[in-house]
Each structure stands twice: as structure tokens, then as C-alpha cells.
Design an enzyme around this catalytic site. Structure first.
Site, PDB file in Angstrom:
ATOM      1  N   HIS A  59       0.847  -1.187   0.000  1.00 49.57           N
ATOM      2  CA  HIS A  59       0.000   0.000   0.000  1.00 49.57           C
ATOM      3  C   HIS A  59       0.883   1.237   0.000  1.00 49.57           C
ATOM      4  O   HIS A  59       1.922   1.243   0.654  1.00 49.57           O
ATOM      5  CB  HIS A  59      -0.925   0.018   1.231  1.00 49.57           C
ATOM      6  CG  HIS A  59      -2.072   0.948   1.065  1.00 49.57           C
ATOM      7  ND1 HIS A  59      -1.989   2.286   1.336  1.00 49.57           N
ATOM      8  CD2 HIS A  59      -3.338   0.731   0.604  1.00 49.57           C
ATOM      9  CE1 HIS A  59      -3.154   2.850   1.066  1.00 49.57           C
ATOM     10  NE2 HIS A  59      -3.985   1.935   0.620  1.00 49.57           N
ATOM     11  N   ASP A  80      -7.893  -5.433   0.261  1.00 48.48           N
ATOM     12  CA  ASP A  80      -8.410  -6.339  -0.765  1.00 48.48           C
ATOM     13  C   ASP A  80      -8.006  -7.791  -0.558  1.00 48.48           C
ATOM     14  O   ASP A  80      -8.543  -8.681  -1.216  1.00 48.48           O
ATOM     15  CB  ASP A  80      -7.930  -5.881  -2.153  1.00 48.48           C
ATOM     16  CG  ASP A  80      -8.597  -4.593  -2.574  1.00 48.48           C
ATOM     17  OD1 ASP A  80      -9.793  -4.444  -2.277  1.00 48.48           O
ATOM     18  OD2 ASP A  80      -7.931  -3.740  -3.179  1.00 48.48           O
TER      19      ASP A  80
HETATM   20  N1  CMC Z   1       4.092  -7.765  -4.748  1.00 48.76           N
HETATM   21  C1  CMC Z   1       5.439  -7.758  -4.954  1.00 48.76           C
HETATM   22  N2  CMC Z   1       6.202  -6.644  -4.878  1.00 48.76           N
HETATM   23  C2  CMC Z   1       5.581  -5.485  -4.578  1.00 48.76           C
HETATM   24  C3  CMC Z   1       4.181  -5.419  -4.351  1.00 48.76           C
HETATM   25  C4  CMC Z   1       3.431  -6.614  -4.448  1.00 48.76           C
HETATM   26  N3  CMC Z   1       2.119  -6.609  -4.242  1.00 48.76           N
HETATM   27  N4  CMC Z   1       3.824  -4.136  -4.078  1.00 48.76           N
HETATM   28  C5  CMC Z   1       4.950  -3.416  -4.142  1.00 48.76           C
HETATM   29  N5  CMC Z   1       6.028  -4.225  -4.431  1.00 48.76           N
HETATM   30  C6  CMC Z   1       7.433  -3.822  -4.509  1.00 48.76           C
HETATM   31  C7  CMC Z   1       7.727  -3.047  -5.786  1.00 48.76           C
HETATM   32  O1  CMC Z   1       8.123  -3.926  -6.838  1.00 48.76           O
HETATM   33  C8  CMC Z   1       8.838  -2.135  -5.328  1.00 48.76           C
HETATM   34  O2  CMC Z   1      10.022  -2.892  -5.250  1.00 48.76           O
HETATM   35  P1  CMC Z   1      11.469  -2.200  -5.568  1.00 48.76           P
HETATM   36  O3  CMC Z   1      11.640  -1.140  -4.511  1.00 48.76           O
HETATM   37  O4  CMC Z   1      12.447  -3.321  -5.484  1.00 48.76           O
HETATM   38  O5  CMC Z   1      11.348  -1.632  -6.958  1.00 48.76           O
HETATM   39  C9  CMC Z   1       8.442  -1.772  -3.893  1.00 48.76           C
HETATM   40  O6  CMC Z   1       7.659  -2.896  -3.437  1.00 48.76           O
HETATM   41  C10 CMC Z   1       7.617  -0.497  -3.778  1.00 48.76           C
HETATM   42  O7  CMC Z   1       6.476  -0.627  -4.635  1.00 48.76           O
HETATM   43  P2  CMC Z   1       5.782   0.570  -5.438  1.00 48.76           P
HETATM   44  O8  CMC Z   1       5.129   0.036  -6.660  1.00 48.76           O
HETATM   45  O9  CMC Z   1       6.776   1.684  -5.617  1.00 48.76           O
HETATM   46  O10 CMC Z   1       4.701   1.045  -4.383  1.00 48.76           O
HETATM   47  P3  CMC Z   1       3.488   1.987  -4.673  1.00 48.76           P
HETATM   48  O11 CMC Z   1       3.205   2.715  -3.426  1.00 48.76           O
HETATM   49  O12 CMC Z   1       3.719   2.802  -5.903  1.00 48.76           O
HETATM   50  O13 CMC Z   1       2.287   0.976  -5.015  1.00 48.76           O
HETATM   51  C11 CMC Z   1       0.498  -0.571  -4.754  1.00 48.76           C
HETATM   52  C12 CMC Z   1       1.315   0.562  -4.106  1.00 48.76           C
HETATM   53  C13 CMC Z   1      -0.720  -0.844  -3.878  1.00 48.76           C
HETATM   54  C14 CMC Z   1      -0.018  -0.113  -6.148  1.00 48.76           C
HETATM   55  C15 CMC Z   1       1.391  -1.830  -4.900  1.00 48.76           C
HETATM   56  O14 CMC Z   1       1.824  -2.254  -3.617  1.00 48.76           O
HETATM   57  C16 CMC Z   1       0.669  -2.968  -5.631  1.00 48.76           C
HETATM   58  O15 CMC Z   1       0.719  -3.011  -6.865  1.00 48.76           O
HETATM   59  N6  CMC Z   1       0.024  -3.908  -4.883  1.00 48.76           N
HETATM   60  C17 CMC Z   1      -0.749  -4.960  -5.512  1.00 48.76           C
HETATM   61  C18 CMC Z   1      -2.109  -4.431  -5.975  1.00 48.76           C
HETATM   62  C19 CMC Z   1      -3.056  -4.188  -4.805  1.00 48.76           C
HETATM   63  O16 CMC Z   1      -3.201  -5.020  -3.918  1.00 48.76           O
HETATM   64  N7  CMC Z   1      -3.750  -3.043  -4.853  1.00 48.76           N
HETATM   65  C20 CMC Z   1      -4.747  -2.669  -3.831  1.00 48.76           C
HETATM   66  C21 CMC Z   1      -4.322  -1.479  -3.012  1.00 48.76           C
HETATM   67  S1  CMC Z   1      -5.321  -1.238  -1.535  1.00 48.76           S
HETATM   68  C22 CMC Z   1      -6.911  -0.862  -2.064  1.00 48.76           C
HETATM   69  C23 CMC Z   1      -7.019   0.296  -2.997  1.00 48.76           C
HETATM   70  O17 CMC Z   1      -6.313   1.305  -2.857  1.00 48.76           O
HETATM   71  O18 CMC Z   1      -7.859   0.220  -3.875  1.00 48.76           O
END
Ligand code: CMC
Length: 430
Positions: free
Chosen positions: A308, A365
Site C-alpha cells: 500500500h 483487498d
Molecule cells: N508484490 C510484490 N512486490 C511489490 C508489491 C506486491 N504486491 N507491491 C509493491 N512491491 C514492490 C515493488 O516492486 C517495489 O520494489 P522495488 O523497490 O524493489 O522496486 C516496492 O515494493 C515499492 O512498490 P511501489 O510500486 O513503488 O509502491 P506503490 O506505493 O507505488 O504501489 C500498490 C502501491 C498498492 C499499487 C502496490 O503495492 C501494488 O501493486 N500492490 C498490488 C495491488 C493491490 O493489492 N492493490 C490494492 C491497493 S489497496 C486498495 C485500494 O487502494 O484500492
């Protein structure tokens, strides 16, 4: 004295002071509105990692401590004692209602549950296999054609009426989208039922049979709606604010928010979580295999329902939903292979350095789909239910924005990195 922060351009030595907008709780914001005037530069922040787009009184999150409060009240207390419509009143009006106010509010919502018969024909016009989210985006946008007076967006009466209409009609649109996708007869709303009972009867009743929703299902869905009702400036809420900042009518603005919610990084994740858990449960892959895949950047796989932008400790909504999952299973009986897989996945990921270092925890989720499935809600309706719940958050932010003294159209700037000036070349010479 107003607290200020000084920004210095190390190349020219120019510096300027900027006032701090003090938060009541959480991080303050540096007010850089005059930055360009003072230093001839803008801020650069793709993905808004460090930017407040507004000041708001509605929802407070402390991602480090796992705190979520609506209008100051902890989500845990609302989950235990409140109902979804009471939470809607709180989010919209800022205070908990007394019993007369709540009765009036519920009455106002039940007064608006019907859709214009033209909307019924509109929904019937979609292809039978259209995704219910596609129908919802289109149908909510189409409401603007039925309520043109809603364009008078600065009128407080118009704002309130749009809020009631949207809250009331979302369950009808959601349920009718489902019925249409199955070729089943539409069930009309029943104003004597509660918000959630009404939605469940429109989803699952048939004109030929009596239908009484299971009270346990009603309680579980009511809780889900409370937990999804608002989450401050997430992608879909920010989309509603930006779309609404052009003074577009509320139905157009909310329809933009629904589109944003649909994506798998946001509300679409709940559907993807169940697909992932099913894949692991039914395939030869072990949970450990899947975790390894999610850690491999070349695989293109992420653990859906994990991570998140704001919560870096735990998501309080995920903890409440996990408890509800266990309660539901205990009271309804039977096993749930998906819940078993989810718990094992959570255990393995939380012990893995990759997830620990990046502070990746189960989000709202991760467990919500297991509850929705247990309630008999089809997979492609999961994000629709999220949209139904978040409508109150979107509308509350839309109203707040329009009533803000600093209201103006949202218009971010850019750092241009394209070609310098060059001449047009005739097509024969290219
Ligand atoms: N699985 C594996 N690696 C992950 C995940 C994951 N679910 N989420 C983040 N990472 C890694 C990402 O690859 C990155 O690694 P590195 O630093 O080595 O490049 C690091 O963690 C930081 O990730 P980010 O993409 O920069 O984080 P963000 O804040 O931009 O994204 C997120 C947040 C929710 C989009 C992301 O964690 C994600 O894609 N999660 C899976 C989808 C999900 O469950 N979404 C629902 C969010 S909660 C409800 C809502 O808001 O609707």
C-alpha cells in the site's frame, strides 16, 4: 508566527521562504503556491509521492501506525457499533446523526432508489457479456442526462440531492448490471428494506419467489461497505476532485472516479486476489513458488492484495476483514480452501525479507474477496461493490472541494523534455 521553510537554488543562490500549512495531525504541507513566482521553478513529483493536493477534514490515515479515522472516529469503533448509512451521514455532514437525523437521512436515500425507466433501457443496451464495471461507469455518467439541473454544482441543495441520488441509485445500478449480465429479470428496489438488504434482494431475488436476506450476510456486507467508504486522497478520489474541479456535473465526476477505481492497482485488486488464490489452490504451484514469482521483477507478477502506498505497518481494514472472514466461516460452517491459501500466503510473505524490507503487508483487498465470495457475490461484481461503498467518500470530497474558499480548477504543471523548436517539413520531403 507562521512557520516557514526556506528553499534555496544552489546554482543561483536565490532563496525564498514558504509558509507551512499546519496539519491537525500527521505531516504538515509546505505551501509552494508562489514557488514559480519566487524561484522560477515548479515541484516535480510523479505519482504524488510527496504532494498534498488539498487540505481536508474528512479522513485521517497514519500509515506508519495503521490508523484510519473517519471524521476523527477510529474505523474499529465504527466497524463495531455503526451502520453503513450512519457512516455515510458522518462522512457527508461531519457529525454522527441523532435518531431523527438518521431517520430523515435513510428516508432521503430510500426516496431515490428507483432508476428512471430510460436507465433500464440504457442498461439493457449493453452487450450481455459486458463487465459490470463497464456498465457502472456508463450508467453513472448517463445519470447526468436525466438530472441536467445537477450542473449547477455550487448550489448546496443541488450538491445534497446529488449525494442522495448517487448513494441511493448505486445499489440499483450495481444489481441491475449483474442481472443484465446473466439475462435475468431486474428486481425493483424495496424501500422498506435497509440499504444492504435492499441491495441483496435486487441481486439475488426472483420475481417468482420470496427472498429474505440472511442477517449474517447483511452484517458482513454492511461491514465491508463501512471499511471501504473513504480513504482520503487515493487515485479514484483524486480523480473525482480533478474531474469535478472543472465544475463538471457530479455524475460525470463520480463516473471518472469509478473508471479510476477499476484498475488492478486500486479497486480492481479484489477480483485479482481471488483469481490469484484460486490459481495457487487449484494448480501445482505451491504458495512458496508463488511468493518467489512475486519477488522476481522479470515475472511481471505481484502479490495481489499486498502493499500500500500509505500503510507501511498494517492496513487496519485488512485486520477487521480477516476477523470477519473467520467469523463468517465459523457461523456458516464448511471449509474454505481459499482462506487457507490466503493465510499461508500471508504467513510466508510476512516472514520473507523481500516483503519485510519493503514494508509490504496485506491490504483491504486481500481478504475482502473471500467474504464476498462466501456471500455468493460473483467475481466480476467485487469492484462494483467497492464502488458502491466508496461513492459516499467521493461525494463527500466533491462537496468539500466545491465549498473550499481556495477552490479552483486543478491544473498540474510539467517538466517539458521534448524537442526544441524545429520547422515543419513537407510530407514529400520526409
Ligand atoms: N508484490 C510484490 N512486490 C511489490 C508489491 C506486491 N504486491 N507491491 C509493491 N512491491 C514492490 C515493488 O516492486 C517495489 O520494489 P522495488 O523497490 O524493489 O522496486 C516496492 O515494493 C515499492 O512498490 P511501489 O510500486 O513503488 O509502491 P506503490 O506505493 O507505488 O504501489 C500498490 C502501491 C498498492 C499499487 C502496490 O503495492 C501494488 O501493486 N500492490 C498490488 C495491488 C493491490 O493489492 N492493490 C490494492 C491497493 S489497496 C486498495 C485500494 O487502494 O484500492
Amino acid at each position: 508566527m507562521t512557520r516557514t521553510v526556506t528553499i534555496t537554488d544552489n546554482e543561483t543562490g536565490n532563496k525564498a521562504d514558504f509558509p507551512v500549512r499546519e496539519a491537525k495531525e500527521g505531516s504538515h504541507g509546505i505551501n509552494i503556491k508562489t514557488l514559480h513566482k519566487e524561484l522560477g521553478m515548479y515541484t516535480y513529483d510523479p505519482g504524488f509521492l510527496g504532494t498534498c493536493s488539498c487540505a481536508s477534514d474528512i479522513t485521517f490515515i497514519d500509515g506508519g501506525k495503521g490508523i484510519l479515522r473517519y471524521r476523527g472516529i477510529p474505523i474499529e469503533q465504527l466497524a463495531e457499533h455503526s451502520t453503513f448509512t450512519e457512516v455515510c451521514y458522518l462522512l457527508l455532514h461531519g457529525e454522527l446523526p441523532d435518531s431523527n437525523q438518521l431517520d430523515d437521512f435513510n428516508h432521503n436515500i430510500t426516496d431515490h432508489t428507483l432508476l428512471h425507466e430510460g436507465m433500464r433501457r440504457f442498461i439493457n443496451g449493453f452487450n450481455h457479456d459486458a463487465h459490470p464495471m463497464a456498465m457502472m461507469v456508463g450508467s453513472v455518467g448517463a445519470l447526468s442526462a436525466f438530472y441536467p439541473s445537477a450542473s449547477n454544482v455550487h448550489d448546496h441543495g443541488v450538491q445534497d440531492k446529488a449525494a442522495y441520488r448517487l448513494l441511493a441509485k448505486m445499489p440499483t445500478i450495481a444489481a441491475w448490471s449483474y442481472k443484465h449480465s446473466k439475462g435475468l429479470p431486474f428486481i425493483y428496489p424495496q424501500n422498506s428494506l435497509s440499504y444492504v438488504e435492499n441491495f441483496l434482494q435486487m441481486m439475488f431475488a426472483f420475481p417468482t419467489e420470496d427472498y429474505t436476506p440472511d442477517p449474517l450476510h447483511v452484517k458482513a456486507l454492511d461491514l465491508m461497505l463501512i471499511l471501504h467508504a473513504d480513504h482520503e486522497q487515493n487515485a479514484s478520489t483524486s480523480t473525482v476532485r480533478l474531474a469535478g474541479s472543472s465544475e463538471a456535473n457530479p455524475y460525470a465526476a463520480i463516473s471518472a472516479g469509478i473508471s479510476s477505481l477499476w484498475g488492478p492497482s486500486h479497486g480492481g485488486a479484489n477480483e485479482k486476489v481471488i483469481r490469484m488464490l484460486t490459481d495457487i489452490t487449484e494448480s501445482d504451484k505451491t504458495v512458496q513458488d508463488y511468493v518467489e514469482l512475486a519477488k522476481d521483477k522479470n515475472s511481471g507478477v505481484r502479490l495481489m492484495g499486498f502493499g500500500h502506498r500509505v500503510y507501511k505497518n498494517f492496513d487496519p481494514r485488512a485486520s477487521l476483514i480477516r476477523d470477519m472472514c473467520h467469523k463468517l466461516l465459523k457461523e456458516m460452517g464448511g471449509s474454505s480452501p481459499l482462506l487457507d491459501t490466503a493465510m499461508e500466503l500471508e504467513r510466508i510473505a510476512l516472514e520473507d525479507d523481500y516483503f519485510i524490507e519493503r514494508k509490504l503487508y496485506p491490504n483491504v483487498d486481500f481478504y475482502s474477496g473471500i467474504i464476498l465470495r462466501r456471500l455468493g457475490i460473483p467475481l466480476n461484481m467485487f469492484t462494483v461493490i467497492f464502488a458502491m461503498a466508496r461513492t459516499v467518500g467521493w461525494v463527500s470530497h466533491w462537496r468539500e472541494m466545491l465549498r473550499d474558499d481556495e477552490f479552483r480548477i486543478g491544473r498540474p504543471r510539467q517538466v517539458y523534455e521534448g524537442s526544441g523548436m524545429r520547422d515543419y517539413v513537407d510530407i514529400s520531403k520526409r
